[in-house]
Design a protein around this motif. Structure first.
Motif, PDB file in Angstrom:
ATOM      1  N   ASP A  28     -15.279 -12.744  -4.460  1.00  0.00           N
ATOM      2  CA  ASP A  28     -13.900 -12.718  -3.987  1.00  0.00           C
ATOM      3  C   ASP A  28     -12.904 -12.331  -5.082  1.00  0.00           C
ATOM      4  N   ASN A  29     -13.427 -11.826  -6.184  1.00  0.00           N
ATOM      5  CA  ASN A  29     -12.632 -11.228  -7.252  1.00  0.00           C
ATOM      6  C   ASN A  29     -13.573 -10.314  -8.027  1.00  0.00           C
ATOM      7  N   THR A  30     -13.021  -9.519  -8.890  1.00  0.00           N
ATOM      8  CA  THR A  30     -13.852  -8.629  -9.701  1.00  0.00           C
ATOM      9  C   THR A  30     -14.033  -9.227 -11.090  1.00  0.00           C
ATOM     10  N   VAL A  31     -15.091  -8.828 -11.768  1.00  0.00           N
ATOM     11  CA  VAL A  31     -15.340  -9.313 -13.126  1.00  0.00           C
ATOM     12  C   VAL A  31     -14.226  -8.820 -14.049  1.00  0.00           C
ATOM     13  N   GLU A  32     -13.975  -7.532 -13.984  1.00  0.00           N
ATOM     14  CA  GLU A  32     -12.922  -6.924 -14.797  1.00  0.00           C
ATOM     15  C   GLU A  32     -11.613  -6.921 -14.020  1.00  0.00           C
ATOM     16  N   THR A  33     -10.534  -7.237 -14.699  1.00  0.00           N
ATOM     17  CA  THR A  33      -9.221  -7.186 -14.072  1.00  0.00           C
ATOM     18  C   THR A  33      -8.737  -5.740 -14.093  1.00  0.00           C
ATOM     19  N   PRO A  34      -8.349  -5.207 -12.931  1.00  0.00           N
ATOM     20  CA  PRO A  34      -7.866  -3.822 -12.903  1.00  0.00           C
ATOM     21  C   PRO A  34      -6.517  -3.704 -13.614  1.00  0.00           C
ATOM     22  N   THR A  35      -6.179  -2.481 -13.965  1.00  0.00           N
ATOM     23  CA  THR A  35      -4.848  -2.248 -14.515  1.00  0.00           C
ATOM     24  C   THR A  35      -3.830  -2.444 -13.396  1.00  0.00           C
ATOM     25  N   LEU A  36      -2.581  -2.585 -13.769  1.00  0.00           N
ATOM     26  CA  LEU A  36      -1.534  -2.745 -12.770  1.00  0.00           C
ATOM     27  C   LEU A  36      -1.496  -1.559 -11.818  1.00  0.00           C
ATOM     28  N   SER A  37      -1.634  -0.349 -12.340  1.00  0.00           N
ATOM     29  CA  SER A  37      -1.594   0.830 -11.463  1.00  0.00           C
ATOM     30  C   SER A  37      -2.811   0.867 -10.533  1.00  0.00           C
ATOM     31  N   GLU A  38      -3.982   0.473 -11.019  1.00  0.00           N
ATOM     32  CA  GLU A  38      -5.175   0.422 -10.165  1.00  0.00           C
ATOM     33  C   GLU A  38      -5.007  -0.622  -9.059  1.00  0.00           C
ATOM     34  N   LEU A  39      -4.475  -1.778  -9.435  1.00  0.00           N
ATOM     35  CA  LEU A  39      -4.262  -2.838  -8.451  1.00  0.00           C
ATOM     36  C   LEU A  39      -3.229  -2.411  -7.415  1.00  0.00           C
ATOM     37  N   ARG A  40      -2.157  -1.804  -7.873  1.00  0.00           N
ATOM     38  CA  ARG A  40      -1.119  -1.318  -6.954  1.00  0.00           C
ATOM     39  C   ARG A  40      -1.720  -0.306  -5.970  1.00  0.00           C
ATOM     40  N   GLU A  41      -2.542   0.603  -6.464  1.00  0.00           N
ATOM     41  CA  GLU A  41      -3.159   1.612  -5.601  1.00  0.00           C
ATOM     42  C   GLU A  41      -4.056   0.959  -4.546  1.00  0.00           C
ATOM     43  N   THR A  42      -4.877   0.004  -4.956  1.00  0.00           N
ATOM     44  CA  THR A  42      -5.752  -0.694  -4.012  1.00  0.00           C
ATOM     45  C   THR A  42      -4.937  -1.440  -2.970  1.00  0.00           C
ATOM     46  N   MET A  43      -3.902  -2.149  -3.424  1.00  0.00           N
ATOM     47  CA  MET A  43      -3.069  -2.906  -2.487  1.00  0.00           C
ATOM     48  C   MET A  43      -2.342  -1.972  -1.521  1.00  0.00           C
ATOM     49  N   ASN A  44      -1.844  -0.862  -2.029  1.00  0.00           N
ATOM     50  CA  ASN A  44      -1.158   0.106  -1.161  1.00  0.00           C
ATOM     51  C   ASN A  44      -2.119   0.693  -0.131  1.00  0.00           C
ATOM     52  N   GLN A  45      -3.343   1.006  -0.556  1.00  0.00           N
ATOM     53  CA  GLN A  45      -4.342   1.544   0.380  1.00  0.00           C
ATOM     54  C   GLN A  45      -4.673   0.522   1.466  1.00  0.00           C
ATOM     55  N   ASN A  46      -4.891  -0.725   1.047  1.00  0.00           N
ATOM     56  CA  ASN A  46      -5.189  -1.782   2.019  1.00  0.00           C
ATOM     57  C   ASN A  46      -4.020  -1.985   2.979  1.00  0.00           C
ATOM     58  N   ASP A  47      -2.817  -2.083   2.436  1.00  0.00           N
ATOM     59  CA  ASP A  47      -1.635  -2.295   3.274  1.00  0.00           C
ATOM     60  C   ASP A  47      -1.456  -1.148   4.268  1.00  0.00           C
ATOM     61  N   PHE A  48      -1.626   0.082   3.791  1.00  0.00           N
ATOM     62  CA  PHE A  48      -1.479   1.246   4.663  1.00  0.00           C
ATOM     63  C   PHE A  48      -2.498   1.189   5.795  1.00  0.00           C
ATOM     64  N   TRP A  49      -3.752   0.903   5.448  1.00  0.00           N
ATOM     65  CA  TRP A  49      -4.798   0.831   6.461  1.00  0.00           C
ATOM     66  C   TRP A  49      -4.471  -0.255   7.481  1.00  0.00           C
ATOM     67  N   LEU A  50      -4.094  -1.430   7.013  1.00  0.00           N
ATOM     68  CA  LEU A  50      -3.801  -2.548   7.915  1.00  0.00           C
ATOM     69  C   LEU A  50      -2.636  -2.235   8.856  1.00  0.00           C
ATOM     70  N   VAL A  51      -1.584  -1.650   8.334  1.00  0.00           N
ATOM     71  CA  VAL A  51      -0.433  -1.305   9.181  1.00  0.00           C
ATOM     72  C   VAL A  51      -0.845  -0.281  10.235  1.00  0.00           C
ATOM     73  N   GLN A  52      -1.561   0.771   9.819  1.00  0.00           N
ATOM     74  CA  GLN A  52      -2.008   1.788  10.771  1.00  0.00           C
ATOM     75  C   GLN A  52      -2.926   1.179  11.829  1.00  0.00           C
ATOM     76  N   TYR A  53      -3.803   0.319  11.403  1.00  0.00           N
ATOM     77  CA  TYR A  53      -4.757  -0.315  12.309  1.00  0.00           C
ATOM     78  C   TYR A  53      -4.033  -1.170  13.346  1.00  0.00           C
ATOM     79  N   VAL A  54      -3.137  -2.016  12.887  1.00  0.00           N
ATOM     80  CA  VAL A  54      -2.420  -2.911  13.795  1.00  0.00           C
ATOM     81  C   VAL A  54      -1.555  -2.126  14.775  1.00  0.00           C
ATOM     82  N   GLU A  55      -0.968  -1.046  14.316  1.00  0.00           N
ATOM     83  CA  GLU A  55      -0.126  -0.234  15.206  1.00  0.00           C
ATOM     84  C   GLU A  55      -0.914   0.395  16.349  1.00  0.00           C
ATOM     85  N   SER A  56      -2.206   0.617  16.148  1.00  0.00           N
ATOM     86  CA  SER A  56      -2.989   1.302  17.176  1.00  0.00           C
ATOM     87  C   SER A  56      -4.031   0.415  17.860  1.00  0.00           C
ATOM     88  N   ALA A  57      -4.224  -0.801  17.392  1.00  0.00           N
ATOM     89  CA  ALA A  57      -5.266  -1.671  17.948  1.00  0.00           C
ATOM     90  C   ALA A  57      -4.889  -2.145  19.354  1.00  0.00           C
TER      91      ALA A  57
END
Length: 131
Positions: A28-57
């Motif tokens: 439920d976490n990674t061994v290595e802590t991502p950089t801030l930009s890597e974390l932001r990118e992952t969070m943005n990708q997840n958020d985008f997917w979730l919003v798109q999914y909920v809008e069409s589910a």
């Protein structure tokens, strides 16, 4: 960073479970802590997917039960709707923890409340209010 990374990893795990795809993480976490930009990118990708999914589910999709294995090996079942509620409450809890950590260290906290989101997403809520 570790708290927010945990949230991003859990979001990713449940997105994979909804999709029926192999999970990208074994914990439920990674061994290595991502950089801030890597974390932001992952969070943005997840958020985008979730919003798109909920809008069409569909209602039927939201009621669909997903069987899965937690990272600790226990099995579980949740409806898609329950997964989404879990992600909301889980993410809110950990963002609150991160915000509190910033406050304790006299650092500026982000303005990421639900009310702020609604007013950004629907600006008419600001201008249409009568007091």
């Amino acid at each position: 960073m570790r708290i927010l990374n945990h949230t991003a990893v859990v979001d990713s795990l449940f997105i994979s479970r909804i999709l029926g795809e192999p999970e990208k993480y074994i914990g439920d976490n990674t061994v290595e802590t991502p950089t801030l930009s890597e974390l932001r990118e992952t969070m943005n990708q997840n958020d985008f997917w979730l919003v798109q999914y909920v809008e069409s589910a569909s209602e039927q999709e939201l009621k669909r039960v997903v069987s899965f294995k937690f990272v600790d090996g226990d099995t579980g079942q949740l409806s898609v709707e329950e997964i989404l509620i879990h992600l909301l409450t889980h993410g809110s809890n950990h963002r609150g923890m991160a915000s509190r950590t910033l406050a304790i260290n006299s650092l500026e906290r982000p303005k990421d409340t639900f009310t702020r989101y609604l007013h950004q997403a629907e600006p008419s809520r600001r201008t249409g209010a009568s007091i």
